[in-house]
Scaffold this active site. Structure first.
Site, mmCIF file in Angstrom:
data_model
loop_
_atom_site.group_PDB
_atom_site.id
_atom_site.type_symbol
_atom_site.label_atom_id
_atom_site.label_comp_id
_atom_site.label_asym_id
_atom_site.label_seq_id
_atom_site.Cartn_x
_atom_site.Cartn_y
_atom_site.Cartn_z
ATOM 1 N N SER A 14 -39.375 78.017 -36.833
ATOM 2 C CA SER A 14 -38.730 79.265 -36.540
ATOM 3 C C SER A 14 -39.460 80.661 -36.520
ATOM 4 O O SER A 14 -39.358 81.579 -35.701
ATOM 5 C CB SER A 14 -37.350 79.393 -37.584
ATOM 6 N N GLY A 136 -43.792 89.340 -45.963
ATOM 7 C CA GLY A 136 -42.748 90.446 -46.168
ATOM 8 C C GLY A 136 -41.497 89.804 -46.308
ATOM 9 O O GLY A 136 -41.265 88.573 -45.895
ATOM 10 N N LYS A 191 -42.518 83.942 -54.270
ATOM 11 C CA LYS A 191 -41.234 84.174 -54.339
ATOM 12 C C LYS A 191 -40.343 82.857 -54.039
ATOM 13 O O LYS A 191 -39.222 82.825 -54.226
ATOM 14 C CB LYS A 191 -40.891 85.297 -53.408
ATOM 15 N N VAL A 279 -39.174 72.686 -43.677
ATOM 16 C CA VAL A 279 -40.008 72.571 -44.845
ATOM 17 C C VAL A 279 -39.399 73.733 -45.791
ATOM 18 O O VAL A 279 -39.410 74.901 -45.093
ATOM 19 C CB VAL A 279 -41.522 72.734 -44.526
#
Length: 341
Positions: A14, A136, A191, A279
């Protein structure tokens, strides 16, 4: 803007597809390489990537290809959007062709047995290449749908940063630069772990205060670890740190958040990943991060807690209870008044 040679995007997922479309919107010719011939054919015929970005029209400037050798020979600037588990095995056989190329990693992950970030693997495979990373708060579908978005390109190579800014900067996509490649890339990888916790918290109906606590303690925790590993703590105040953490921990569009939400609904880890169909890098990152933080002696209670939930039979409620009963720590570990007005 014209580019004499096409730009490569390696990977048919994606985010790679969204970046390929951004480049094409700026009038650039793009070779998007993918392993699956059927997926490439679907893009060529239907101008859509139905597996990963259904409903998004792929611009004519994006050519879906399956010949990696020809792609690398044709392109100087390559965006690498391969899964972390496949990056080394896919690119190592082509090491000679990568020499002198501008390689920009889009993958937010850590190699399991080496704890190397993707740019470090690229550097190892192709020591003569010029390396950067892009990271980001960049949810692929929102980028593809032209939601206003910003990102960071990080490299000590200023010319590489400028090339990437020129290629990607557009009416809905803004590109900032950083010299802290390691910090930017580490923020993007870490993150993902905390997004799993956040998704679980939402599924279990925990309050807004709880979610806010989890996100801010996650920021403190990942910054503490990053500084231990040599990153600049100030990097984590930017898009690749707090920016990416917020969007990944608060959006149902985040893959790792979706895995956490499914776990909170009672699914097993295997079923949660299967339902996602893509994933979720946070699961793999969690295992290596837990081991590395213990080895480095860095206090990471959320990482230890999530590991206990996924692999040791604990519940999120038990983990939060332990967190609340722990000895209070400093709110922000790295505060300096120098350089601030």
């Amino acid at each position: 803007m014209t580019e004499q040679r096409p730009i490569a995007v390696l990977g048919g997922g994606s985010f790679g597809t969204a970046v390929a479309n951004l480049l094409a919107e700026n009038g650039l010719q793009v070779r998007q390489w993918m392993r699956d011939p059927e997926q490439a054919e679907a893009i060529r015929v239907n101008r859509e990537n139905p597996r990963y970005l259904k409903g998004i029209k792929i611009l004519p400037g994006v050519e879906a290809v399956t010949d990696l050798q020809a792609t690398l020979e044709a392109c100087d600037l390559c965006f690498v959007a391969l899964p972390s588990s496949a990056l080394r095995s896919v690119l190592a056989p082509h090491a000679e062709r990568l020499s002198g190329k501008l390689l920009v990693s889009l993958t937010k992950g850590i190699e399991a047995h080496t704890f190397k970030l993707m740019s470090e693997i690229l550097e190892e495979i192709a020591p003569q290449a010029r390396i950067g990373v892009l990271s980001g708060p960049n949810l692929a579908r929102e980028i593809a749908e032209h939601a206003l978005t910003a990102t960071v390109v990080a490299s000590e190579d200023e010319e590489l940063c400028s090339r990437v800014q020129e290629a990607l900067h557009g009416r809905t996509f803004r590109v900032y630069a950083s010299a802290d490649r390691y910090g930017v890339e580490l923020g993007g990888a870490l993150k993902n772990v905390y997004a799993i916790i956040a998704g679980m918290a939402v599924a279990l109906g925990m309050g807004e205060n709880t979610k806010s606590m989890l996100i801010t303690r996650a920021l403190a925790e990942m910054t503490r670890f990053a500084v231990n590993q040599g990153a600049n703590p100030m990097t984590f105040l930017g898009l690749a740190g707090v920016g990416d953490l917020i969007v990944t921990c608060s959006s149902p569009k985040s893959r790792n958040y979706q895995v956490g939400f499914a776990l909170g609904q009672g699914l097993s880890l295997e079923d949660a990943v299967t339902r996602l169909g893509e994933v979720a890098e946070g699961v793999n990152t969690l295992k290596v991060l837990k081991a590395k933080s213990q080895e480095a002696g860095v206090y990471m209670p959320l990482v230890a807690g999530l590991h206990a939930i996924l692999f040791e039979g604990r519940t999120l409620e038990q983990v939060i209870e332990l967190l609340m009963r722990a000895e209070p720590k400093t709110d922000v570990d790295f505060i300096s008044t120098s350089g601030f007005n």
